[in-house]
Design a protein around this motif. Sequence first.
Motif, PDB file in Angstrom:
ATOM      1  N   MET A   1       0.624  -1.214  -0.176  1.00 38.36           N
ATOM      2  CA  MET A   1       0.006   0.175  -0.135  1.00 38.36           C
ATOM      3  C   MET A   1       0.726   1.498   0.163  1.00 38.36           C
ATOM      4  SD  MET A   1      -3.456   1.012   2.808  1.00 38.36           S
ATOM      5  CE  MET A   1      -2.309   2.469   3.633  1.00 38.36           C
ATOM      6  N   ASN A   2       0.349   2.119  -1.141  1.00 39.10           N
ATOM      7  CA  ASN A   2       1.804   3.360  -1.522  1.00 39.10           C
ATOM      8  C   ASN A   2       1.440   4.132  -0.208  1.00 39.10           C
ATOM      9  OD1 ASN A   2       4.258   2.237  -2.919  1.00 39.10           O
ATOM     10  ND2 ASN A   2       2.626   2.886  -4.365  1.00 39.10           N
ATOM     11  N   ARG A   3       1.976   4.844   0.494  1.00 33.91           N
ATOM     12  CA  ARG A   3       0.967   6.314   0.888  1.00 33.91           C
ATOM     13  C   ARG A   3       2.029   7.579   0.366  1.00 33.91           C
ATOM     14  NH1 ARG A   3       2.560   1.878   4.297  1.00 33.91           N
ATOM     15  NH2 ARG A   3       1.656   1.277   5.914  1.00 33.91           N
ATOM     16  N   LYS A   4       1.144   8.444   1.287  1.00 35.50           N
ATOM     17  CA  LYS A   4       1.872   9.702   0.713  1.00 35.50           C
ATOM     18  C   LYS A   4       3.164  10.095   1.334  1.00 35.50           C
ATOM     19  CE  LYS A   4       0.602  14.608   0.726  1.00 35.50           C
ATOM     20  NZ  LYS A   4       1.488  15.229   2.176  1.00 35.50           N
ATOM     21  N   ILE A   5       4.204   9.917   1.278  1.00 31.82           N
ATOM     22  CA  ILE A   5       5.230  10.524   1.918  1.00 31.82           C
ATOM     23  C   ILE A   5       6.044  10.943   0.885  1.00 31.82           C
ATOM     24  CG2 ILE A   5       7.397   8.997   2.632  1.00 31.82           C
ATOM     25  CD1 ILE A   5       5.728   6.361   2.625  1.00 31.82           C
ATOM     26  N   ASP A   6       5.926  12.433   1.586  1.00 32.76           N
ATOM     27  CA  ASP A   6       6.888  13.648   1.225  1.00 32.76           C
ATOM     28  C   ASP A   6       7.599  14.261   1.528  1.00 32.76           C
ATOM     29  OD1 ASP A   6       5.289  13.314  -1.764  1.00 32.76           O
ATOM     30  OD2 ASP A   6       3.950  14.450  -0.572  1.00 32.76           O
ATOM     31  N   ASN A   7       8.012  13.880   3.028  1.00 26.90           N
ATOM     32  CA  ASN A   7       8.525  14.977   4.309  1.00 26.90           C
ATOM     33  C   ASN A   7       9.196  14.010   5.356  1.00 26.90           C
ATOM     34  OD1 ASN A   7       6.725  15.598   4.867  1.00 26.90           O
ATOM     35  ND2 ASN A   7       5.785  17.156   3.743  1.00 26.90           N
ATOM     36  N   PHE A   8       9.686  15.056   6.000  1.00 28.10           N
ATOM     37  CA  PHE A   8      10.299  13.906   7.111  1.00 28.10           C
ATOM     38  C   PHE A   8       9.549  13.789   8.098  1.00 28.10           C
ATOM     39  CE2 PHE A   8      12.170  14.025  11.542  1.00 28.10           C
ATOM     40  CZ  PHE A   8      13.322  12.786  11.154  1.00 28.10           C
ATOM     41  N   TYR A   9       8.053  14.673   7.841  1.00 31.33           N
ATOM     42  CA  TYR A   9       7.302  14.526   8.907  1.00 31.33           C
ATOM     43  C   TYR A   9       5.942  13.569   8.600  1.00 31.33           C
ATOM     44  CZ  TYR A   9       2.524  15.890  10.802  1.00 31.33           C
ATOM     45  OH  TYR A   9       1.380  15.849  11.844  1.00 31.33           O
ATOM     46  N   ASP A  10       6.293  13.543   7.490  1.00 36.41           N
ATOM     47  CA  ASP A  10       5.669  12.212   6.926  1.00 36.41           C
ATOM     48  C   ASP A  10       5.836  10.687   6.854  1.00 36.41           C
ATOM     49  OD1 ASP A  10       3.269  14.091   5.373  1.00 36.41           O
ATOM     50  OD2 ASP A  10       4.678  13.443   3.573  1.00 36.41           O
ATOM     51  N   VAL A  11       7.118  10.132   7.149  1.00 38.07           N
ATOM     52  CA  VAL A  11       7.920   9.683   7.803  1.00 38.07           C
ATOM     53  C   VAL A  11       7.970   9.347   8.669  1.00 38.07           C
ATOM     54  CG1 VAL A  11      10.643   8.656   8.624  1.00 38.07           C
ATOM     55  CG2 VAL A  11      10.194   9.987   5.884  1.00 38.07           C
ATOM     56  N   LEU A  12       7.778  10.563   9.820  1.00 35.20           N
ATOM     57  CA  LEU A  12       7.578  10.920  11.451  1.00 35.20           C
ATOM     58  C   LEU A  12       6.349  10.228  11.958  1.00 35.20           C
ATOM     59  CD1 LEU A  12       8.634  13.791  12.649  1.00 35.20           C
ATOM     60  CD2 LEU A  12       9.473  11.528  13.395  1.00 35.20           C
ATOM     61  N   GLN A  13       5.246  10.348  10.891  1.00 36.24           N
ATOM     62  CA  GLN A  13       3.959   9.786  10.440  1.00 36.24           C
ATOM     63  C   GLN A  13       3.415   8.159  10.644  1.00 36.24           C
ATOM     64  OE1 GLN A  13       1.515  12.063  12.585  1.00 36.24           O
ATOM     65  NE2 GLN A  13       3.000  13.385  12.635  1.00 36.24           N
ATOM     66  N   LEU A  14       4.540   8.115   9.123  1.00 40.67           N
ATOM     67  CA  LEU A  14       4.341   6.561   9.162  1.00 40.67           C
ATOM     68  C   LEU A  14       4.456   6.015  10.342  1.00 40.67           C
ATOM     69  CD1 LEU A  14       4.058   4.256   6.330  1.00 40.67           C
ATOM     70  CD2 LEU A  14       6.759   4.776   5.942  1.00 40.67           C
ATOM     71  N   LEU A  15       5.797   5.949  10.669  1.00 42.09           N
ATOM     72  CA  LEU A  15       6.056   5.418  12.158  1.00 42.09           C
ATOM     73  C   LEU A  15       5.211   5.214  13.242  1.00 42.09           C
ATOM     74  CD1 LEU A  15      10.232   6.445  11.611  1.00 42.09           C
ATOM     75  CD2 LEU A  15       9.077   4.158  11.360  1.00 42.09           C
ATOM     76  N   LYS A  16       4.713   6.784  13.604  1.00 39.62           N
ATOM     77  CA  LYS A  16       3.265   6.571  14.508  1.00 39.62           C
ATOM     78  C   LYS A  16       2.306   5.233  14.850  1.00 39.62           C
ATOM     79  CE  LYS A  16       0.978  10.024  17.017  1.00 39.62           C
ATOM     80  NZ  LYS A  16       0.680  11.944  17.366  1.00 39.62           N
ATOM     81  N   GLN A  17       2.008   5.457  12.814  1.00 35.71           N
ATOM     82  CA  GLN A  17       1.046   4.717  13.043  1.00 35.71           C
ATOM     83  C   GLN A  17       1.353   3.326  13.338  1.00 35.71           C
ATOM     84  OE1 GLN A  17       0.634   4.665   8.785  1.00 35.71           O
ATOM     85  NE2 GLN A  17      -1.116   5.550   8.570  1.00 35.71           N
ATOM     86  N   PHE A  18       2.445   2.567  13.173  1.00 32.00           N
ATOM     87  CA  PHE A  18       3.041   1.746  13.672  1.00 32.00           C
ATOM     88  C   PHE A  18       3.067   1.203  15.303  1.00 32.00           C
ATOM     89  CE2 PHE A  18       3.402   0.984   9.419  1.00 32.00           C
ATOM     90  CZ  PHE A  18       2.969  -0.238   9.027  1.00 32.00           C
ATOM     91  N   GLY A  19       3.703   2.526  15.648  1.00 28.47           N
ATOM     92  CA  GLY A  19       3.603   2.274  17.536  1.00 28.47           C
ATOM     93  C   GLY A  19       4.617   2.595  18.149  1.00 28.47           C
ATOM     94  N   PHE A  20       5.599   3.050  16.490  1.00 32.22           N
ATOM     95  CA  PHE A  20       6.829   4.653  17.368  1.00 32.22           C
ATOM     96  C   PHE A  20       6.970   5.558  17.238  1.00 32.22           C
ATOM     97  CE2 PHE A  20       7.523   0.694  14.478  1.00 32.22           C
ATOM     98  CZ  PHE A  20       8.562  -0.318  15.585  1.00 32.22           C
ATOM     99  N   ILE A  21       7.344   6.397  18.440  1.00 25.82           N
ATOM    100  CA  ILE A  21       7.649   7.970  17.629  1.00 25.82           C
ATOM    101  C   ILE A  21       9.134   8.271  18.949  1.00 25.82           C
ATOM    102  CG2 ILE A  21       6.917   9.653  19.909  1.00 25.82           C
ATOM    103  CD1 ILE A  21       4.085   8.219  20.127  1.00 25.82           C
ATOM    104  N   ILE A  22       9.726   8.001  18.086  1.00 24.90           N
ATOM    105  CA  ILE A  22      11.122   8.118  17.999  1.00 24.90           C
ATOM    106  C   ILE A  22      11.482   9.884  18.465  1.00 24.90           C
ATOM    107  CG2 ILE A  22      13.372   7.837  17.097  1.00 24.90           C
ATOM    108  CD1 ILE A  22      11.317   5.959  15.666  1.00 24.90           C
TER     109      ILE A  22
END
Length: 66
Positions: A1-22
């Motif tokens: 499933m392709n997600r909208k990943i255009d910037n660093f914030y999107d990467v953080l949000q992707l990780l957050k979806q899986f329970g990772f807050i880094i």
Amino acid sequence: MNRKIDNFYDVLQLLKQFGFIIYFKDKKDMYEMMEQEIKTLYQYELLSKDDYLKCRLIINQRKIDK
């Protein structure tokens, strides 16, 4: 499933979806941990190859800029 990943914030949000807050005080450590978690998600086939590569590119660009 392709997600909208255009910037660093999107990467953080992707990780957050899986329970990772880094967050680390040392940015180098934070980027390293993010790369490891993105790689793990890809290995378990939770990320497509395109999403994985986009995330790696964005993190690497961020490492260079800082």
